[in-house]
Design an enzyme around this catalytic site. Structure first.
Site, short mmCIF file in Angstrom:
data_model
loop_
_atom_site.label_atom_id
_atom_site.label_comp_id
_atom_site.label_asym_id
_atom_site.label_seq_id
_atom_site.Cartn_x
_atom_site.Cartn_y
_atom_site.Cartn_z
N GLU A 132 0.87 -1.17 0.00
CA GLU A 132 0.00 0.00 0.00
C GLU A 132 0.91 1.22 0.00
O GLU A 132 1.91 1.25 0.71
CB GLU A 132 -0.87 -0.03 1.25
CG GLU A 132 -1.86 1.11 1.39
CD GLU A 132 -2.61 1.05 2.73
OE1 GLU A 132 -3.80 1.36 2.74
OE2 GLU A 132 -1.98 0.70 3.75
N GLU A 178 -8.11 11.08 2.61
CA GLU A 178 -8.43 10.14 3.68
C GLU A 178 -8.58 10.91 4.98
O GLU A 178 -7.85 11.88 5.22
CB GLU A 178 -7.34 9.08 3.85
CG GLU A 178 -7.61 8.14 5.02
CD GLU A 178 -6.61 7.01 5.18
OE1 GLU A 178 -6.83 6.16 6.05
OE2 GLU A 178 -5.62 6.99 4.43
#
Length: 199
Positions: A94, A185
């Protein structure tokens, strides 16, 4: 404090602002009042609370592309990032290139890998291993790679090749990409964002 993306609670909208065949996945957009125009490459988000989400526009397959964006992003009291975000399939990883963050720097609790210069700025690079955590394949163990810009900005171009090449010196698999988005986010506090992305 949580700083990993919990995909079981995340929202990712993957679209095609330029020439890619995109897709959208609006799993938890209500947490951010997420609205987007896929054809125009624009989106907005407004949040207030501690539900983790990731919203953004980008591409169904990542690449070492140049990603241009402009944003109005307000998150000074929020655990939040404005970042290029994506995954590599194998070895699973990620990754984030953080252009601006709110009240939490993700490299503060990760292994420092030095710095990389790119696009007129210096990025602190760090990595972390997530063990038995939610991922694009369910629960798995994977590596996170981060580049966090030291002088935050809200518009410009991100040259992904510079970050991929630096991370590759530390085990990043520079290929076999999954999706890639210019994302917001947040996992705490309140904030807002209005973003345009192209590449």
């Amino acid at each position: 404090m949580m700083y990993a993306t919990l995909l079981a609670l995340a929202t990712v909208a993957i679209a095609a602002p330029v020439t890619d065949t995109g897709l959208s996945n609006n799993y938890n957009g209500g947490a951010a009042n997420f609205q987007y125009n896929q054809g125009a490459g624009t989106y907005t988000a407004n949040w207030n609370g501690n539900t983790d989400f990731v919203v953004g526009l980008g591409w169904s397959t990542g690449a070492a592309r140049d990603i241009s964006y402009s944003a109005q992003y307000s998150a000074s009291g929020s655990g939040s990032y404005l970042a290029v975000y994506g995954w590599v399939n194998s070895p699973q990883a990620e990754y984030y290139v953080v252009e601006s963050e709110g009240s939490y720097n993700p490299c503060s609790n990760a292994q420092n890998l030095g710095t990389v210069s790119s696009d007129g700025g210096t990025y602190t690079v760090c990595t972390d291993t997530r063990t038995n955590q939610p991922s694009i394949t369910g629960t798995s163990t994977f590596t996170q790679y981060w580049s966090v810009r030291q002088s935050q900005r809200f518009s410009g171009t991100v040259t992904m090749a510079n970050h991929f090449n630096y991370w590759a010196q530390h085990g990043f698999g520079n290929g076999n990409f999954n999706y890639q988005v210019l994302a917001v986010e947040a996992f705490s506090g309140s904030g807002s964002a209005s973003v345009t992305v192209s590449g």
